[in-house]
Design a protein around this motif. Structure first.
Motif, PDB file in Angstrom:
ATOM      1  N   ILE A 271       0.833  -1.209   0.000  1.00 11.25           N
ATOM      2  CA  ILE A 271       0.000   0.000   0.000  1.00 11.25           C
ATOM      3  C   ILE A 271       0.871   1.264   0.000  1.00 11.25           C
ATOM      4  N   TYR A 272       2.084   1.156   0.558  1.00 11.01           N
ATOM      5  CA  TYR A 272       2.975   2.324   0.526  1.00 11.01           C
ATOM      6  C   TYR A 272       3.420   2.626  -0.906  1.00 11.01           C
ATOM      7  N   ALA A 273       3.610   1.575  -1.710  1.00 12.38           N
ATOM      8  CA  ALA A 273       3.983   1.792  -3.115  1.00 12.38           C
ATOM      9  C   ALA A 273       2.816   2.436  -3.864  1.00 12.38           C
ATOM     10  N   VAL A 274       1.598   2.002  -3.536  1.00  5.78           N
ATOM     11  CA  VAL A 274       0.409   2.642  -4.122  1.00  5.78           C
ATOM     12  C   VAL A 274       0.409   4.128  -3.740  1.00  5.78           C
ATOM     13  N   GLY A 275       0.761   4.395  -2.478  1.00  3.66           N
ATOM     14  CA  GLY A 275       0.851   5.779  -1.995  1.00  3.66           C
ATOM     15  C   GLY A 275       1.867   6.600  -2.782  1.00  3.66           C
TER      16      GLY A 275
ATOM     17  N   GLN B 206       1.144   9.880  -4.932  1.00  2.00           N
ATOM     18  CA  GLN B 206       1.864  11.114  -4.633  1.00  2.00           C
ATOM     19  C   GLN B 206       2.480  11.723  -5.891  1.00  2.00           C
ATOM     20  N   GLU B 207       3.033  10.846  -6.741  1.00  2.00           N
ATOM     21  CA  GLU B 207       3.568  11.301  -8.036  1.00  2.00           C
ATOM     22  C   GLU B 207       2.496  12.053  -8.824  1.00  2.00           C
ATOM     23  N   ARG B 208       1.253  11.613  -8.641  1.00  2.00           N
ATOM     24  CA  ARG B 208       0.156  12.250  -9.376  1.00  2.00           C
ATOM     25  C   ARG B 208      -0.462  13.418  -8.600  1.00  2.00           C
ATOM     26  N   GLY B 209       0.211  13.823  -7.551  1.00  2.00           N
ATOM     27  CA  GLY B 209      -0.188  15.056  -6.873  1.00  2.00           C
ATOM     28  C   GLY B 209      -1.214  14.907  -5.769  1.00  2.00           C
ATOM     29  N   TRP B 210      -1.408  13.678  -5.267  1.00  2.00           N
ATOM     30  CA  TRP B 210      -2.333  13.491  -4.140  1.00  2.00           C
ATOM     31  C   TRP B 210      -1.536  13.439  -2.847  1.00  2.00           C
TER      32      TRP B 210
ATOM     33  N   LYS C  59      12.235  14.153   2.244  1.00  2.00           N
ATOM     34  CA  LYS C  59      12.221  15.026   1.095  1.00  2.00           C
ATOM     35  C   LYS C  59      10.828  15.488   0.700  1.00  2.00           C
ATOM     36  N   LYS C  60       9.915  14.506   0.650  1.00  2.00           N
ATOM     37  CA  LYS C  60       8.630  14.839   0.048  1.00  2.00           C
ATOM     38  C   LYS C  60       7.498  14.904   1.048  1.00  2.00           C
ATOM     39  N   SER C  61       7.789  14.477   2.238  1.00  2.00           N
ATOM     40  CA  SER C  61       6.659  14.307   3.124  1.00  2.00           C
ATOM     41  C   SER C  61       6.953  14.986   4.451  1.00  2.00           C
ATOM     42  N   THR C  62       5.884  15.337   5.150  1.00  2.00           N
ATOM     43  CA  THR C  62       6.101  15.905   6.469  1.00  2.00           C
ATOM     44  C   THR C  62       6.339  14.782   7.447  1.00  2.00           C
ATOM     45  N   LEU C  63       7.136  15.025   8.422  1.00  2.38           N
ATOM     46  CA  LEU C  63       7.408  14.045   9.468  1.00  2.38           C
ATOM     47  C   LEU C  63       6.253  14.098  10.428  1.00  2.38           C
TER      48      LEU C  63
END
Ligand SMILES: *Cc1c(COP(=O)(O)O)cnc(C)c1O
Length: 482
Positions: A355-359, A363-367, A477-481
């Protein structure tokens, strides 16, 4: 990790236009909450509502609510808000409360009040509170700040707190029982009636954390949804935390904390009589506090009114329905719970689809979604503007599952690898130390000594394994902690 920033106060002040241009430009990589692609963080209504909030904020921009007597306008709004919210929660004539800066502060204050009560009343040496494992992490923060011991109780397959475990966890040190309406991770309601019965029998206070649900449950009920009683109608509920800055649609900085009576709230107050600066009293954690937080919360609630809340809640329900139908039509996915309120946790039923890979693909698609652990899932707080975007989200969700099926390597790369490792690492202390180091690097200069300097030199700053360091780099890099 961001490079350490070195800035100096400019010699000459910078002009207004330049500042506004600069600050606007800085927002370009911030997440887009207006467009319905963010499932949390900001509860946006529309431009008209935002403009009203901005005008009201300007009206009270500099007012300091440190001293309610100096700004009676704000005191009036606070008391009216408490009264309106108390009525919404069926508080009755004895109910009291206050407005705080957010859910965390409401929770910290409630825990502090019950701790003090337990100390006074029972001369407890040790103070314990009982938390379902799904209770918000702010309770753990309160325990850490105020020296309260936590007794965790498990949740069942339905993600609801286990009542047998609750009965077993009660001791003569129990100062407080916590239940959530709903709990954040899976949007599930705890069995509040059952817990209240147990709490009443043992004469223990019961706090209901409705930070998420407080401003949607009353409207869901009016819209005919099957919502079991969670508020002061349930005898034994002694306090409720409820965020206005979530489904009350005001900017961040406002939550409500209600008690069934002043007997409980009294333990929250702080009074000092000997300070040379004068007698000092405060109801909440903050000292100086922004008046505009209460003014915008007030304006938001009265501008929407019941009609507005019902209209927005209906849109949330519709968006949630579309999402849940799509999940149940996708054999690889499941909505944990099932979710009863407005948070949805999506997990994978297929061991080949992480499910993390789905995430990552989403995310690549801006969600913008949050990752959860045990079990691994994606968290979505459904908001009213998602009704406009949920169909395209659902399409991307299905695409993402297909993409991960076709590229199993995605499960071991990108953020999926990092989150997977963080979720599964058996040594939680190790994860904790490394995340703390990440914070130290964010605020300190990387490479500089992070040990204390009290005259003696310590050389034992935290050692970070190179693999985790790299992982945290990607992670950060891309996400908030969170
Ligand atoms: C958001 C939330 C909190 C914490 O509130 P903050 O406003 O983030 O401090 C506590 N409990 C629940 C259930 C929440 O959803």
């Amino acid at each position: 990790m961001a490079d350490h920033l070195r800035a100096t106060i400019p010699k000459l002040g910078i002009d207004r236009k330049k500042i506004l241009n600069d600050l606007s430009a800085r927002k370009k990589d911030d997440c887009d909450f207006r467009g319905g692609r963010t499932f949390g963080l900001v509860y946006h209504v529309d431009q008209k509502h935002e403009d009203l909030l901005a005008d009201v904020q300007k009206l009270f921009l500099e007012e300091n609510y440190l001293n309610p007597m100096a700004f009676k306008s704000i005191l009036g709004m606070e008391l009216e808000l408490v009264s309106m919210i108390s009525e919404m929660c069926h508080g009755g004539s004895n109910a009291v409360g206050c407005v705080t800066s957010g859910g965390t502060e409401s929770i910290l204050l409630a825990c502090k009040a019950y701790r003090n009560r337990a100390r006074l009343k029972n001369r407890f040496r040790k103070v314990e509170m009982i938390l379902p494992e799904t209770a918000h992490v702010a309770f753990e923060k309160a325990a850490a700040y105020f020296g309260i011991a936590i007794k965790r109780i498990p949740v069942g397959k339905d993600y609801k707190a286990d009542m047998k475990a609750l009965e077993r966890a009660i001791t003569r040190n129990t100062a407080l029982i916590v239940m959530s309406a709903p709990q954040y991770p899976h949007g599930v309601m705890d069995p509040i009636r059952a817990a209240a019965k147990i709490a009443r029998k043992r004469n223990i206070p019961l706090h209901v954390d409705a930070c998420m649900g407080g401003f949607v449950l009353p409207w869901l009920e009016k819209l005919g949804e099957p919502i079991e009683p969670w508020d002061f109608r349930v005898e034994g509920v002694t306090s409720i935390s409820l965020d206005i800055h979530k489904y009350g649609y005001c900017p961040k900085g406002a939550s409500a904390l209600l008690y069934s009576s002043m007997g409980f709230m009294r333990n929250q107050f702080f009074v000092s009589t000997n300070w040379p600066g004068g007698v000092y009293a405060s109801t909440t954690l903050q000292g100086s506090r922004p008046g505009h937080a209460i003014a915008t919360a007030y304006a938001s609630v009265v501008s929407l009114g019941e009609e507005g809340f019902l209209r927005l809640t209906k849109r949330i329900l519709e968006a949630k329905k579309i999402l849940l139908e799509a999940i149940s039509d996708t054999p690889e996915l499941v909505a944990l719970g099932p979710p009863e309120v407005t948070c949805v946790a999506i997990a994978s039923k297929d061991k080949n689809i992480g499910i993390y890979a789905v995430g990552d693909v989403l995310q690549e698609r801006g969600w913008h979604l949050d990752r959860q652990q045990s079990p691994e899932s994606l968290h979505l707080t459904i908001m009213q503007n998602h009704l406009d975007t949920i169909s395209s989200f659902v399409k991307d969700l299905r695409d993402a599952v297909a993409i991960v099926r076709a590229n199993p390597k995605l499960n071991q790369s990108g953020q999926a690898a990092v989150y997977g490792m963080m979720a599964k690492a058996p040594l939680r202390g190790f994860v904790k130390t490394n995340v703390a180091q990440y914070l130290a690097d964010m605020y300190g200069s990387p490479g500089a000594s992070s040990s204390e300097s009290l005259g003696t030199l310590h050389s034992d700053s935290v050692k970070v394994s190179p693999i985790l360091k790299m992982a945290l780099k990607i992670f950060g890099k891309k996400s908030t902690l969170r």
